[in-house]
Write a protein that holds these residues in place. Structure first.
Motif, PDB file in Angstrom:
ATOM      1  N   GLN A   1     -23.350  -7.243 -17.177  1.00  0.00           N
ATOM      2  CA  GLN A   1     -24.456  -6.542 -17.823  1.00  0.00           C
ATOM      3  C   GLN A   1     -24.532  -5.068 -17.412  1.00  0.00           C
ATOM      4  O   GLN A   1     -24.526  -4.180 -18.277  1.00  0.00           O
ATOM      5  N   PRO A   2     -24.556  -4.755 -16.097  1.00  0.00           N
ATOM      6  CA  PRO A   2     -24.529  -3.334 -15.724  1.00  0.00           C
ATOM      7  C   PRO A   2     -23.224  -2.656 -16.111  1.00  0.00           C
ATOM      8  O   PRO A   2     -23.202  -1.452 -16.413  1.00  0.00           O
ATOM      9  N   ALA A   3     -22.122  -3.412 -16.126  1.00  0.00           N
ATOM     10  CA  ALA A   3     -20.841  -2.836 -16.547  1.00  0.00           C
ATOM     11  C   ALA A   3     -20.925  -2.363 -17.996  1.00  0.00           C
ATOM     12  O   ALA A   3     -20.460  -1.261 -18.335  1.00  0.00           O
ATOM     13  N   ASN A   4     -21.525  -3.172 -18.852  1.00  0.00           N
ATOM     14  CA  ASN A   4     -21.693  -2.777 -20.253  1.00  0.00           C
ATOM     15  C   ASN A   4     -22.530  -1.511 -20.382  1.00  0.00           C
ATOM     16  O   ASN A   4     -22.191  -0.606 -21.141  1.00  0.00           O
TER      17      ASN A   4
ATOM     18  N   ALA B   1     -20.909   5.951 -20.607  1.00  0.00           N
ATOM     19  CA  ALA B   1     -19.721   6.796 -20.445  1.00  0.00           C
ATOM     20  C   ALA B   1     -19.085   7.146 -21.784  1.00  0.00           C
ATOM     21  O   ALA B   1     -18.467   8.208 -21.935  1.00  0.00           O
ATOM     22  N   MET B   2     -19.261   6.272 -22.776  1.00  0.00           N
ATOM     23  CA  MET B   2     -18.622   6.481 -24.072  1.00  0.00           C
ATOM     24  C   MET B   2     -19.356   7.500 -24.954  1.00  0.00           C
ATOM     25  O   MET B   2     -18.765   8.036 -25.894  1.00  0.00           O
ATOM     26  N   LYS B   3     -20.611   7.746 -24.658  1.00  0.00           N
ATOM     27  CA  LYS B   3     -21.395   8.644 -25.527  1.00  0.00           C
ATOM     28  C   LYS B   3     -20.778  10.031 -25.659  1.00  0.00           C
ATOM     29  O   LYS B   3     -20.652  10.551 -26.772  1.00  0.00           O
ATOM     30  N   PRO B   4     -20.365  10.691 -24.559  1.00  0.00           N
ATOM     31  CA  PRO B   4     -19.735  12.005 -24.714  1.00  0.00           C
ATOM     32  C   PRO B   4     -18.252  11.933 -25.078  1.00  0.00           C
ATOM     33  O   PRO B   4     -17.620  12.963 -25.274  1.00  0.00           O
ATOM     34  N   ALA B   5     -17.693  10.716 -25.150  1.00  0.00           N
ATOM     35  CA  ALA B   5     -16.260  10.575 -25.451  1.00  0.00           C
ATOM     36  C   ALA B   5     -16.054   9.447 -26.468  1.00  0.00           C
ATOM     37  O   ALA B   5     -15.449   8.421 -26.172  1.00  0.00           O
ATOM     38  N   PRO B   6     -16.569   9.627 -27.691  1.00  0.00           N
ATOM     39  CA  PRO B   6     -16.547   8.530 -28.675  1.00  0.00           C
ATOM     40  C   PRO B   6     -15.164   8.188 -29.206  1.00  0.00           C
ATOM     41  O   PRO B   6     -15.021   7.194 -29.914  1.00  0.00           O
TER      42      PRO B   6
ATOM     43  N   GLY C   1     -11.502  -0.320 -24.999  1.00  0.00           N
ATOM     44  CA  GLY C   1     -10.810  -1.490 -24.476  1.00  0.00           C
ATOM     45  C   GLY C   1     -11.555  -2.118 -23.308  1.00  0.00           C
ATOM     46  O   GLY C   1     -11.742  -3.331 -23.246  1.00  0.00           O
ATOM     47  N   GLY C   2     -12.008  -1.273 -22.377  1.00  0.00           N
ATOM     48  CA  GLY C   2     -12.787  -1.773 -21.249  1.00  0.00           C
ATOM     49  C   GLY C   2     -14.112  -2.352 -21.683  1.00  0.00           C
ATOM     50  O   GLY C   2     -14.570  -3.372 -21.160  1.00  0.00           O
ATOM     51  N   LEU C   3     -14.732  -1.698 -22.668  1.00  0.00           N
ATOM     52  CA  LEU C   3     -16.005  -2.189 -23.186  1.00  0.00           C
ATOM     53  C   LEU C   3     -15.829  -3.577 -23.803  1.00  0.00           C
ATOM     54  O   LEU C   3     -16.677  -4.460 -23.619  1.00  0.00           O
ATOM     55  N   ALA C   4     -14.723  -3.781 -24.518  1.00  0.00           N
ATOM     56  CA  ALA C   4     -14.462  -5.084 -25.135  1.00  0.00           C
ATOM     57  C   ALA C   4     -14.389  -6.185 -24.075  1.00  0.00           C
ATOM     58  O   ALA C   4     -14.941  -7.278 -24.256  1.00  0.00           O
ATOM     59  N   GLU C   5     -13.715  -5.909 -22.964  1.00  0.00           N
ATOM     60  CA  GLU C   5     -13.605  -6.919 -21.907  1.00  0.00           C
ATOM     61  C   GLU C   5     -14.973  -7.215 -21.283  1.00  0.00           C
ATOM     62  O   GLU C   5     -15.298  -8.365 -20.985  1.00  0.00           O
ATOM     63  N   ALA C   6     -15.777  -6.168 -21.095  1.00  0.00           N
ATOM     64  CA  ALA C   6     -17.119  -6.375 -20.527  1.00  0.00           C
ATOM     65  C   ALA C   6     -18.006  -7.141 -21.502  1.00  0.00           C
ATOM     66  O   ALA C   6     -18.811  -7.998 -21.102  1.00  0.00           O
ATOM     67  N   GLN C   7     -17.882  -6.840 -22.784  1.00  0.00           N
ATOM     68  CA  GLN C   7     -18.670  -7.550 -23.795  1.00  0.00           C
ATOM     69  C   GLN C   7     -18.255  -9.017 -23.865  1.00  0.00           C
ATOM     70  O   GLN C   7     -19.100  -9.899 -24.032  1.00  0.00           O
ATOM     71  N   TRP C   8     -16.949  -9.260 -23.719  1.00  0.00           N
ATOM     72  CA  TRP C   8     -16.515 -10.662 -23.730  1.00  0.00           C
ATOM     73  C   TRP C   8     -17.048 -11.404 -22.507  1.00  0.00           C
ATOM     74  O   TRP C   8     -17.407 -12.577 -22.590  1.00  0.00           O
ATOM     75  N   ALA C   9     -17.104 -10.726 -21.385  1.00  0.00           N
ATOM     76  CA  ALA C   9     -17.683 -11.344 -20.187  1.00  0.00           C
ATOM     77  C   ALA C   9     -19.148 -11.691 -20.415  1.00  0.00           C
ATOM     78  O   ALA C   9     -19.636 -12.727 -19.949  1.00  0.00           O
TER      79      ALA C   9
END
Length: 366
Positions: A4-7, A13-18, A25-33
């Motif tokens: 949850q905090p990872a997401n 972190a993605m907001k300034p680097a869309p 890729g990292g977000l996908a793994e955290a969302q799957w978790a």
């Protein structure tokens, strides 16, 4: 272990680097978790969407292709996962992570020797990887090759003696081999390091097999306090309640198992084993029509899969369809299920006196 905090941090972190593909890729793994923790299909959908964005942004980055393969694997889309991982390895041949995941994907498709070849390639790249040995053990366990699975888990324990996960997995393999004393030893060591839901669940199964149904129910309840979304544990708790004469509680547990398994199938609709498990839970909950429908879908996807056929045998046995149950069991044995697993399956109790059943499970003479 804190998705949850990872997401939240990844999204921030993605907001300034869309257009940062690795971030997606990292977000996908955290969302799957998160999906694994909550069973909320929304998270799985988000993971698939984030993976698609990552691939679109940087299709030639190996780690992006790996993330795509990982998400597709977890979604039960094994052929697509295989294609993504092969692309990742073509881009980076020394990727141990992609190579071992490809091994798991191949073995889940029944390509056992091809999958093991990938694990051995990964071992040549990184021989002392604990994750490599545990994942190879899991793949071998799912292929019903329990002795080899135990060897892999014990190697992982040698490398990481305080890994409660590896100890629990070793106990599960020992349990499948019928060595309950060894299995309990592994489970007790694992629990002393970190209480885990799967450890309590497996201990409950041993107690159940020993006829200690109250202890089994207590162990399953402890497992559900840690991981309340496990369909299998709800089913096992239902079985324990049934043996204790708590019929209403058993029916509630079976219905919980159905609800959790339906959520799993919604995310992985092409996972034949998930569908077959759902069929068993529906049969236990008294809905034979739904069980047969789920079973038909599973057999359409993987009619030769030994786990699917074993569960087909359970569904038919519970409904009193003896001939269909015995035929399914024969197919499961032909696919690699051990005769001991069939002989000790409680739901086959009414089949055991039959000569056809006895002939199937007796040791073969050399």
């Amino acid at each position: 272990g804190n998705p949850q905090p990872a997401n939240k941090k990844l999204e921030h972190a993605m907001k300034p680097a869309p257009k940062f593909a690795m971030g997606y890729g990292g977000l996908a793994e955290a969302q799957w978790a998160m999906y694994s923790n909550t069973n909320d299909k929304t998270w799985a959908d988000k993971a698939i969407q984030a993976t698609a964005i990552a691939v679109k942004l940087e299709p030639n980055r190996p780690a992006v292709r790996y993330s795509a393969g990982f998400t597709l694997f977890r979604s039960g889309r094994y052929q697509e996962a295989q294609q993504e991982l092969e692309k990742a390895i073509a881009l980076q041949p020394t990727s141990e992570e992609a190579t071992r995941l490809l091994g798991r994907v191949l073995m889940r498709q029944g390509k056992i020797d091809e999958g093991l070849a990938q694990f051995h390639k990964a071992m040549a790249i990184r021989p002392n990887s604990v994750t490599l040995h545990t994942e190879m053990g899991l793949a071998l366990y799912n292929a019903s090759r329990y002795k080899e699975a135990l060897d892999a888990f014990e190697k992982a324990i040698t490398l990481a003696p305080n890994s409660s996960g590896a100890l629990t997995q070793a106990g599960t393999a020992a349990q499948a081999l019928g060595d309950n004393a060894k299995a309990l030893s592994f489970f007790e060591r694992a629990t002393a390091i970190q209480p885990r839901a799967e450890t309590f669940s497996n201990m409950g199964t041993i107690y159940y097999g020993q006829g200690e149904f109250a202890k089994a129910a207590n162990a399953y309840e402890a497992a559900l306090l840690i991981r309340p979304l496990s369909a299998l544990t709800h089913r096992n708790l239902g079985d324990a309640y049934t043996r204790l004469g708590r019929k209403d509680d058993a029916l509630k547990a079976y219905r919980q198992a159905v609800a959790r398994a339906q959520a799993d199938v919604a995310v992985s609709p092409t996972d034949a084993r998930a569908l077959a498990r759902l069929a068993v839970y529906q049969a236990k909950a008294g809905d034979d029509a739904a069980a047969r429908k789920s079973l038909a879908a599973a057999e359409k996807l993987a009619a030769r899969d030994e786990q699917v056929q074993l569960r087909a045998g359970v569904v038919h046995a519970l409904a009193g369809r003896t001939d269909e149950a015995l035929t399914a069991i024969e197919r499961a044995l032909a696919g690699g299920i051990s005769p001991r697993a069939v002989e000790t399956e409680e739901d086959f109790a009414k089949l055991r006196p039959l000569p056809r059943f006895a002939a199937m499970v007796q040791p073969k003479q050399r």
